[in-house]
Scaffold this motif. Structure first.
Motif: not given
Length: 336
Positions: A228-231, A215-216, A208-211, A181-186
């Protein structure tokens, strides 16, 4: 129709020419807001030119949303401050727009859930209402029961404003079930002016899978907490794009244990493993800062490569007994 007084009109003619109903003109008269100030030779009350101008002033102010009481004050009170009136009107208009926007968003969320009958509509409305409850327990229950029922963007918006750790965790879990599903708000929230909102958005995207794409992109974010969270999330999935940020985290002591574990996952799954071993080995060997060296040695323990073992053997003979002792301990532990 006039009765000989220049410019004066009776109520019917005023209503016809002004577009204000005779009923409303009588209401204005009863309130003392606009009273006919002249009388014809036959004794009928008539509106003068000044009265008619006042009618148009009243109608203009009504069109701006003022109450009749406020209009009376504005026209008759010499001390009345127009700037204060305008400021109040702006505040009321903003609040009205906010409420209308919230209603529109709620209706859009109900529509996005694809209800096919009234029972489903009421179910979605009830669920969305519980997500807005003042009671954290009610919000948490709504999140846990709403997976697959509430629109993903409604869950995302609830999460972005959620301050309770437990409720936020439940909302992230529910979002993780919203596969595809579209998670554009995040994604948009990563650029929020509020650091807490940015952090909540990053944590949710990490679960959430597929994001991986957002994250990159977040690896270069201005907010260190988001980076940090993304890495850590990407590294835990074996994505080598996170390696430079994870190495910096080890060096700087920012979630260095999590960073080392993620580097280990990357090293096990990617040809970059030996590069990671070499980077950590150089940091442990050459840094002039003991805490940095110690973190790098400990991180090498997570790297399952021949290069990491070789670096640890070299460090076991380091001139600093603390570094040598840590390296030797890791080698003994991994040899079991």
């Amino acid at each position: 129709m006039t009765d000989g007084t220049d410019g004066a009109m009776q109520i019917g003619e005023v209503a016809r020419r002004s577009g204000v109903s005779a009923r409303m003109l009588r209401h204005y008269d009863a309130l003392g807001l606009v009273r006919p100030s002249q009388r014809s030779s036959s004794g009928y009350r008539e509106y003068s030119d000044d009265d008619i101008r006042r009618i148009f002033h009243v109608e203009s102010l009504r069109s701006l949303g003022l109450s009749l009481k406020e209009i009376g004050r504005a026209l008759d009170d010499p001390s009345f401050a127009p700037e204060r009136l305008v400021a109040d009107m702006i505040a009321r208009s903003r609040e009205r727009i906010r409420l209308e926007t919230e209603l529109l968003e709620r209706l859009r969320q109900v529509a996005a859930a694809g209800p096919t009958d009234w029972e489903q509509v009421l179910g979605v409305v009830g669920l969305l209402s519980r997500l807005d409850s003042v009671a954290p327990a009610a919000r948490q229950l709504a999140a846990l029961t709403g997976a697959g029922r509430a629109p993903a963007d409604a869950l995302a918006q609830a999460l972005l404003k959620e301050e309770s750790t437990n409720v936020a965790g439940a909302l992230r879990w529910a979002l993780a079930q919203a596969d595809g599903e579209d998670l554009a708000p995040l994604v948009e929230a990563l650029d929020s002016a509020d650091p807490a909102v940015r952090h909540r958005a990053a944590l949710a995207l990490a679960e959430v899978p597929g994001q991986d794409g957002p994250l990159r992109a977040a690896l270069d974010h201005d907010d260190g907490a988001v980076r940090i969270v993304a890495a850590v999330a990407l590294g835990g999935r074996g994505d080598a794009a996170a390696a430079p940020q994870l190495l910096r985290m080890v060096r700087d002591g920012e979630k260095d244990v999590d960073a080392a574990e993620s580097l280990g996952v990357i090293a096990a799954a990617d040809p970059a493993g030996e590069t990671i071993s070499a980077e950590l080995g150089a940091l442990a060997r050459d840094s002039g800062d003991y805490p940095v060296r110690q973190r790098a040695v400990q991180a090498l323990a997570e790297i399952p490569t021949a290069g990491a073992e070789e670096a640890l053997r070299e460090l076991a003979g380091d001139a600093d007994a603390r570094i040598a002792g840590t390296a030797a301990f890791i080698l003994r532990r991994t040899a079991r």
